[in-house]
Design a protein around this motif. Sequence first.
Motif, PDB file in Angstrom:
ATOM      1  N   GLU A  31       0.845  -1.189   0.000  1.00 31.05           N
ATOM      2  CA  GLU A  31       0.000   0.000   0.000  1.00 31.05           C
ATOM      3  C   GLU A  31       0.878   1.234   0.000  1.00 31.05           C
ATOM      4  OE1 GLU A  31      -0.778   0.683   4.772  1.00 31.05           O
ATOM      5  OE2 GLU A  31      -2.334  -0.300   3.583  1.00 31.05           O
ATOM      6  N   GLU A  33       0.659   5.456   1.072  1.00 32.04           N
ATOM      7  CA  GLU A  33      -0.044   6.602   1.619  1.00 32.04           C
ATOM      8  C   GLU A  33       0.411   7.849   0.861  1.00 32.04           C
ATOM      9  OE1 GLU A  33       0.381   6.951   5.803  1.00 32.04           O
ATOM     10  OE2 GLU A  33      -0.580   5.024   6.245  1.00 32.04           O
ATOM     11  N   THR A  51     -11.234  16.083  -7.850  1.00 32.27           N
ATOM     12  CA  THR A  51     -11.061  14.632  -7.859  1.00 32.27           C
ATOM     13  C   THR A  51      -9.590  14.293  -8.062  1.00 32.27           C
ATOM     14  OG1 THR A  51     -13.255  14.363  -8.841  1.00 32.27           O
ATOM     15  CG2 THR A  51     -11.779  12.482  -8.960  1.00 32.27           C
ATOM     16  N   ALA A  61      -8.730   4.661 -10.682  1.00 34.65           N
ATOM     17  CA  ALA A  61      -9.632   4.958  -9.567  1.00 34.65           C
ATOM     18  C   ALA A  61      -9.733   6.467  -9.397  1.00 34.65           C
ATOM     19  CB  ALA A  61      -9.145   4.304  -8.280  1.00 34.65           C
ATOM     20  N   ARG A  62     -10.837   6.892  -8.789  1.00 39.77           N
ATOM     21  CA  ARG A  62     -11.081   8.315  -8.568  1.00 39.77           C
ATOM     22  C   ARG A  62     -11.458   8.523  -7.109  1.00 39.77           C
ATOM     23  NH1 ARG A  62     -12.294  10.861 -13.504  1.00 39.77           N
ATOM     24  NH2 ARG A  62     -13.654  12.375 -12.496  1.00 39.77           N
ATOM     25  N   VAL A  63     -10.856   9.522  -6.502  1.00 36.84           N
ATOM     26  CA  VAL A  63     -11.128   9.845  -5.098  1.00 36.84           C
ATOM     27  C   VAL A  63     -11.610  11.298  -5.040  1.00 36.84           C
ATOM     28  CG1 VAL A  63     -10.188  10.027  -2.781  1.00 36.84           C
ATOM     29  CG2 VAL A  63      -9.344   8.251  -4.339  1.00 36.84           C
ATOM     30  N   GLY A  64     -12.823  11.490  -4.556  1.00 34.43           N
ATOM     31  CA  GLY A  64     -13.376  12.832  -4.473  1.00 34.43           C
ATOM     32  C   GLY A  64     -12.883  13.568  -3.244  1.00 34.43           C
ATOM     33  N   VAL A  65     -12.613  14.847  -3.403  1.00 37.71           N
ATOM     34  CA  VAL A  65     -12.197  15.718  -2.300  1.00 37.71           C
ATOM     35  C   VAL A  65     -13.149  16.909  -2.272  1.00 37.71           C
ATOM     36  CG1 VAL A  65     -10.356  17.134  -1.326  1.00 37.71           C
ATOM     37  CG2 VAL A  65      -9.787  15.034  -2.553  1.00 37.71           C
ATOM     38  N   ASN A 230     -21.307  14.216  -3.165  1.00 40.01           N
ATOM     39  CA  ASN A 230     -19.893  13.976  -2.873  1.00 40.01           C
ATOM     40  C   ASN A 230     -19.238  13.279  -4.060  1.00 40.01           C
ATOM     41  OD1 ASN A 230     -17.410  13.127  -1.869  1.00 40.01           O
ATOM     42  ND2 ASN A 230     -18.233  12.944   0.215  1.00 40.01           N
ATOM     43  N   GLY A 232     -16.712  11.719  -4.109  1.00 43.00           N
ATOM     44  CA  GLY A 232     -16.063  10.468  -3.742  1.00 43.00           C
ATOM     45  C   GLY A 232     -16.875   9.261  -4.129  1.00 43.00           C
ATOM     46  N   ASN A 233     -18.177   9.451  -4.477  1.00 41.83           N
ATOM     47  CA  ASN A 233     -18.993   8.328  -4.880  1.00 41.83           C
ATOM     48  C   ASN A 233     -18.802   7.960  -6.330  1.00 41.83           C
ATOM     49  OD1 ASN A 233     -20.089   8.163  -2.310  1.00 41.83           O
ATOM     50  ND2 ASN A 233     -21.734   9.617  -2.784  1.00 41.83           N
ATOM     51  N   SER A 235     -17.019   6.602  -9.758  1.00 40.46           N
ATOM     52  CA  SER A 235     -16.116   5.489 -10.020  1.00 40.46           C
ATOM     53  C   SER A 235     -15.755   5.473 -11.482  1.00 40.46           C
ATOM     54  CB  SER A 235     -16.787   4.164  -9.618  1.00 40.46           C
ATOM     55  OG  SER A 235     -17.985   3.973 -10.339  1.00 40.46           O
TER      56      SER A 235
END
Length: 235
Positions: A31, A33, A51, A61-65, A230, A232-233, A235
């Motif tokens: 992993e 960080e 994102t 992958a996508r991570v919402g901020v 959000n 973050g949901n 994909s």
Amino acid sequence: MLRSTLRVEPNNADWLIITPEYVREFSTVDETEVPFSIATPDSFPGRLQATIVVESNGGKARVGVVVESPIPRGEEPLGPFEGGNQGSWSPELLTDTVTGWIARRGGRSRILGGAALGFLLRLGVGAASGFTSVALLPGPAVVLGVIGGILGGMGCFRRGGVWDIPSGVFSGAFSGMLIAILLVATCQAVEPLFGVGTSSNLVMLVLLWGFLGAGLGAGSLRVVPYAGRNLGNES
């Protein structure tokens, strides 16, 4: 072993800063960080969203901020006034603040709010005009001038002091009268387009502006999209 790179969408989201070593390709065994920082701009609109896109040889992958400024009860709905720092407010900042406030309202709230606003504004213009179907300027100008003067004086007192009250009253009253001119001019220009039967009946006019306000509330979704989800949901 995964080989990945990170990037931020949209490209102009420079408030979201990823550590440079992770912008270039990096390797992951178990992993990784990824540290990042957020630099809130001076003209904070109330909500920021972006994102972080992770692209690797194992997929994407996508991570919402999302960064929001909670509004505690008792504070100003559009943002706090900075005591003694009147220069911190500008037309651009006010526009960003109002836009951010509107963006947090969904379609239902905008439609109902627009209908209520149109209904109450036309009812107020009619009442100030002597409950006639014709929008007349003197009454609304006096009413909105007085309201604007009171609000302007209170605002300047909060941000400055007693000596700032006269200028606040004058600017507030002047703004109120300008708003009255715009309201009356809009009524006189738009209402005749709907025929004599509607434009000569105050009740019909009040209902008409309620419907127009609802339409404007619905149309605002195209101009200022709802930003309550959000990211973050995704994909």
